[in-house]
Design a protein around this motif. Structure first.
Motif, PDB file in Angstrom:
ATOM      1  N   PHE A 118       0.810  -1.326  -0.429  1.00 40.48           N
ATOM      2  CA  PHE A 118      -0.331   0.002   0.226  1.00 40.48           C
ATOM      3  C   PHE A 118       1.083   1.015   0.334  1.00 40.48           C
ATOM      4  O   PHE A 118       0.456   2.281   0.625  1.00 40.48           O
ATOM      5  CB  PHE A 118      -1.104   0.353   1.226  1.00 40.48           C
ATOM      6  N   ASP A 119       2.622   1.424  -0.286  1.00 47.36           N
ATOM      7  CA  ASP A 119       3.001   2.309  -0.500  1.00 47.36           C
ATOM      8  C   ASP A 119       2.905   3.539   0.773  1.00 47.36           C
ATOM      9  O   ASP A 119       2.510   4.239   0.263  1.00 47.36           O
ATOM     10  CB  ASP A 119       3.355   2.961  -1.506  1.00 47.36           C
ATOM     11  N   CYS A 120       2.846   2.500   2.156  1.00 47.28           N
ATOM     12  CA  CYS A 120       2.758   3.612   3.335  1.00 47.28           C
ATOM     13  C   CYS A 120       3.750   3.407   4.364  1.00 47.28           C
ATOM     14  O   CYS A 120       4.528   2.658   4.347  1.00 47.28           O
ATOM     15  CB  CYS A 120       1.609   3.615   4.075  1.00 47.28           C
ATOM     16  N   ILE A 121       4.247   3.946   5.194  1.00 49.51           N
ATOM     17  CA  ILE A 121       4.597   3.343   7.012  1.00 49.51           C
ATOM     18  C   ILE A 121       4.030   3.154   7.873  1.00 49.51           C
ATOM     19  O   ILE A 121       3.802   4.920   7.973  1.00 49.51           O
ATOM     20  CB  ILE A 121       5.560   4.434   6.992  1.00 49.51           C
ATOM     21  N   ILE A 122       3.710   2.608   8.704  1.00 47.29           N
ATOM     22  CA  ILE A 122       3.186   2.498   9.752  1.00 47.29           C
ATOM     23  C   ILE A 122       3.339   3.054  10.869  1.00 47.29           C
ATOM     24  O   ILE A 122       5.070   2.564  11.198  1.00 47.29           O
ATOM     25  CB  ILE A 122       2.753   0.667   9.755  1.00 47.29           C
ATOM     26  N   ASP A 123       3.383   4.011  11.669  1.00 53.66           N
ATOM     27  CA  ASP A 123       4.657   4.256  12.185  1.00 53.66           C
ATOM     28  C   ASP A 123       4.278   3.445  14.003  1.00 53.66           C
ATOM     29  O   ASP A 123       2.914   2.820  14.130  1.00 53.66           O
ATOM     30  CB  ASP A 123       3.006   4.910  13.373  1.00 53.66           C
ATOM     31  N   ALA A 124       5.339   3.551  14.356  1.00 46.70           N
ATOM     32  CA  ALA A 124       5.746   2.297  15.643  1.00 46.70           C
ATOM     33  C   ALA A 124       4.320   2.725  16.197  1.00 46.70           C
ATOM     34  O   ALA A 124       4.674   1.542  17.328  1.00 46.70           O
ATOM     35  CB  ALA A 124       6.825   2.605  15.896  1.00 46.70           C
ATOM     36  N   LEU A 125       4.289   3.076  17.018  1.00 43.88           N
ATOM     37  CA  LEU A 125       3.551   3.827  17.641  1.00 43.88           C
ATOM     38  C   LEU A 125       1.829   2.649  17.790  1.00 43.88           C
ATOM     39  O   LEU A 125       1.011   2.953  18.198  1.00 43.88           O
ATOM     40  CB  LEU A 125       2.922   4.838  18.141  1.00 43.88           C
ATOM     41  N   ASP A 126       1.114   2.862  16.450  1.00 36.58           N
ATOM     42  CA  ASP A 126       0.276   2.062  15.828  1.00 36.58           C
ATOM     43  C   ASP A 126       0.287   0.603  15.099  1.00 36.58           C
ATOM     44  O   ASP A 126      -1.076  -0.078  15.662  1.00 36.58           O
ATOM     45  CB  ASP A 126       0.483   2.339  14.661  1.00 36.58           C
ATOM     46  N   ILE A 127       1.505  -0.106  16.352  1.00 30.63           N
ATOM     47  CA  ILE A 127       1.550  -1.414  16.278  1.00 30.63           C
ATOM     48  C   ILE A 127       1.183  -2.133  17.314  1.00 30.63           C
ATOM     49  O   ILE A 127       2.221  -2.342  17.898  1.00 30.63           O
ATOM     50  CB  ILE A 127       3.035  -1.374  15.327  1.00 30.63           C
ATOM     51  N   LEU A 128       0.064  -2.031  17.219  1.00 33.45           N
ATOM     52  CA  LEU A 128      -0.418  -2.544  18.451  1.00 33.45           C
ATOM     53  C   LEU A 128      -1.668  -3.829  18.158  1.00 33.45           C
ATOM     54  O   LEU A 128      -1.917  -3.688  16.909  1.00 33.45           O
ATOM     55  CB  LEU A 128      -1.833  -1.279  19.258  1.00 33.45           C
ATOM     56  N   PRO A 129      -1.992  -4.377  18.968  1.00 26.47           N
ATOM     57  CA  PRO A 129      -2.884  -5.894  18.277  1.00 26.47           C
ATOM     58  C   PRO A 129      -4.430  -5.671  18.553  1.00 26.47           C
ATOM     59  O   PRO A 129      -4.225  -5.984  17.237  1.00 26.47           O
ATOM     60  CB  PRO A 129      -3.276  -6.200  20.199  1.00 26.47           C
ATOM     61  N   GLU A 130      -4.684  -4.628  18.562  1.00 27.29           N
ATOM     62  CA  GLU A 130      -6.121  -4.371  17.823  1.00 27.29           C
ATOM     63  C   GLU A 130      -6.332  -3.614  17.191  1.00 27.29           C
ATOM     64  O   GLU A 130      -7.459  -3.007  16.511  1.00 27.29           O
ATOM     65  CB  GLU A 130      -6.863  -3.679  19.361  1.00 27.29           C
ATOM     66  N   ASN A 131      -4.840  -2.901  16.291  1.00 25.09           N
ATOM     67  CA  ASN A 131      -4.835  -2.798  14.455  1.00 25.09           C
ATOM     68  C   ASN A 131      -5.014  -3.487  14.123  1.00 25.09           C
ATOM     69  O   ASN A 131      -4.691  -3.363  12.448  1.00 25.09           O
ATOM     70  CB  ASN A 131      -4.062  -1.768  14.806  1.00 25.09           C
ATOM     71  N   PHE A 132      -4.695  -4.896  14.434  1.00 27.05           N
ATOM     72  CA  PHE A 132      -3.687  -5.735  13.052  1.00 27.05           C
ATOM     73  C   PHE A 132      -5.599  -7.065  14.040  1.00 27.05           C
ATOM     74  O   PHE A 132      -5.702  -8.101  13.782  1.00 27.05           O
ATOM     75  CB  PHE A 132      -3.187  -6.705  13.804  1.00 27.05           C
ATOM     76  N   ASN A 133      -6.114  -6.959  14.653  1.00 29.14           N
ATOM     77  CA  ASN A 133      -7.005  -8.078  15.158  1.00 29.14           C
ATOM     78  C   ASN A 133      -8.325  -8.639  13.638  1.00 29.14           C
ATOM     79  O   ASN A 133      -9.000  -9.070  14.037  1.00 29.14           O
ATOM     80  CB  ASN A 133      -7.658  -8.279  15.966  1.00 29.14           C
ATOM     81  N   THR A 134      -8.563  -7.474  12.991  1.00 26.00           N
ATOM     82  CA  THR A 134      -9.585  -7.707  12.043  1.00 26.00           C
ATOM     83  C   THR A 134      -9.097  -6.728  10.695  1.00 26.00           C
ATOM     84  O   THR A 134      -7.987  -6.540  10.679  1.00 26.00           O
ATOM     85  CB  THR A 134     -11.347  -7.281  12.342  1.00 26.00           C
ATOM     86  N   VAL A 135      -9.400  -7.414   9.701  1.00 24.60           N
ATOM     87  CA  VAL A 135      -8.967  -6.521   8.094  1.00 24.60           C
ATOM     88  C   VAL A 135      -9.235  -5.359   8.118  1.00 24.60           C
ATOM     89  O   VAL A 135      -9.603  -4.779   7.892  1.00 24.60           O
ATOM     90  CB  VAL A 135     -10.207  -7.977   7.054  1.00 24.60           C
ATOM     91  N   ALA A 136     -10.994  -4.585   9.040  1.00 25.01           N
ATOM     92  CA  ALA A 136     -11.257  -3.471   9.226  1.00 25.01           C
ATOM     93  C   ALA A 136     -10.415  -2.788  10.053  1.00 25.01           C
ATOM     94  O   ALA A 136      -9.809  -1.383   9.655  1.00 25.01           O
ATOM     95  CB  ALA A 136     -12.803  -3.550   9.600  1.00 25.01           C
ATOM     96  N   SER A 137     -10.048  -3.106  10.812  1.00 25.07           N
ATOM     97  CA  SER A 137      -8.633  -2.217  11.875  1.00 25.07           C
ATOM     98  C   SER A 137      -7.424  -2.646  10.981  1.00 25.07           C
ATOM     99  O   SER A 137      -6.305  -1.527  11.146  1.00 25.07           O
ATOM    100  CB  SER A 137      -8.393  -3.308  13.562  1.00 25.07           C
ATOM    101  N   ILE A 138      -7.044  -3.273  10.638  1.00 26.29           N
ATOM    102  CA  ILE A 138      -6.068  -3.385   9.487  1.00 26.29           C
ATOM    103  C   ILE A 138      -6.423  -2.529   8.635  1.00 26.29           C
ATOM    104  O   ILE A 138      -5.418  -1.355   8.161  1.00 26.29           O
ATOM    105  CB  ILE A 138      -5.420  -5.207   9.101  1.00 26.29           C
ATOM    106  N   MET A 139      -7.393  -2.382   7.480  1.00 24.58           N
ATOM    107  CA  MET A 139      -7.307  -0.958   6.308  1.00 24.58           C
ATOM    108  C   MET A 139      -7.811  -0.284   7.367  1.00 24.58           C
ATOM    109  O   MET A 139      -6.740   1.246   6.734  1.00 24.58           O
ATOM    110  CB  MET A 139      -8.893  -1.649   6.081  1.00 24.58           C
ATOM    111  N   ASN A 140      -7.436   0.168   9.340  1.00 25.85           N
ATOM    112  CA  ASN A 140      -8.251   1.527   9.278  1.00 25.85           C
ATOM    113  C   ASN A 140      -6.769   2.302   9.350  1.00 25.85           C
ATOM    114  O   ASN A 140      -6.569   2.777   9.276  1.00 25.85           O
ATOM    115  CB  ASN A 140      -8.593   1.576  10.179  1.00 25.85           C
ATOM    116  N   ILE A 141      -6.192   1.467   9.956  1.00 27.21           N
ATOM    117  CA  ILE A 141      -3.997   1.330  10.135  1.00 27.21           C
ATOM    118  C   ILE A 141      -3.426   1.860   8.413  1.00 27.21           C
ATOM    119  O   ILE A 141      -2.918   2.926   9.012  1.00 27.21           O
ATOM    120  CB  ILE A 141      -3.316   0.678  11.270  1.00 27.21           C
ATOM    121  N   VAL A 142      -3.779   1.250   7.441  1.00 27.66           N
ATOM    122  CA  VAL A 142      -3.269   1.543   6.482  1.00 27.66           C
ATOM    123  C   VAL A 142      -3.703   2.352   5.909  1.00 27.66           C
ATOM    124  O   VAL A 142      -2.463   3.450   5.565  1.00 27.66           O
ATOM    125  CB  VAL A 142      -3.347   0.868   5.735  1.00 27.66           C
ATOM    126  N   LYS A 143      -4.763   2.694   6.267  1.00 29.73           N
ATOM    127  CA  LYS A 143      -5.432   3.799   5.824  1.00 29.73           C
ATOM    128  C   LYS A 143      -5.221   5.734   6.456  1.00 29.73           C
ATOM    129  O   LYS A 143      -4.660   6.248   6.373  1.00 29.73           O
ATOM    130  CB  LYS A 143      -7.025   5.000   5.796  1.00 29.73           C
TER     131      LYS A 143
END
Length: 78
Positions: A45-70
């Motif tokens: 997706f040509d982005c950089i995910i902030d280290a502060l956003d690498i939390l379990p709750e941001n990767f528990n569903t596809v919707a949460s993954i898409m939100n963190i990428v956006k």
């Protein structure tokens, strides 16, 4: 959304991510998987995910993954 499922399935093909309500709680993804997933998402997706956003709750569903990428500048299709 399908792209995220494809990435997840490439990382852990033994799991049916579409049947899970919480990838972390169900044991589908561990911390190493999340690190690998972040790398794949950033590349795709040509982005950089902030280290502060690498939390379990941001990767528990596809919707949460898409939100963190956006949130981090990636362009996810719905």
């Amino acid at each position: 959304m399908e792209t995220v499922y494809e990435i997840l399935n490439s990382l852990r093909p033994e799991f049916d991510f579409k049947s899970s309500k919480d990838f972390i709680e169900d044991g589908y993804l561990d911390s190493f998987d999340v690190v690998s997933l972040v790398t794949e998402l950033e590349d795709h997706f040509d982005c950089i995910i902030d280290a502060l956003d690498i939390l379990p709750e941001n990767f528990n569903t596809v919707a949460s993954i898409m939100n963190i990428v956006k949130k981090n500048g990636g362009k996810c299709e719905e």
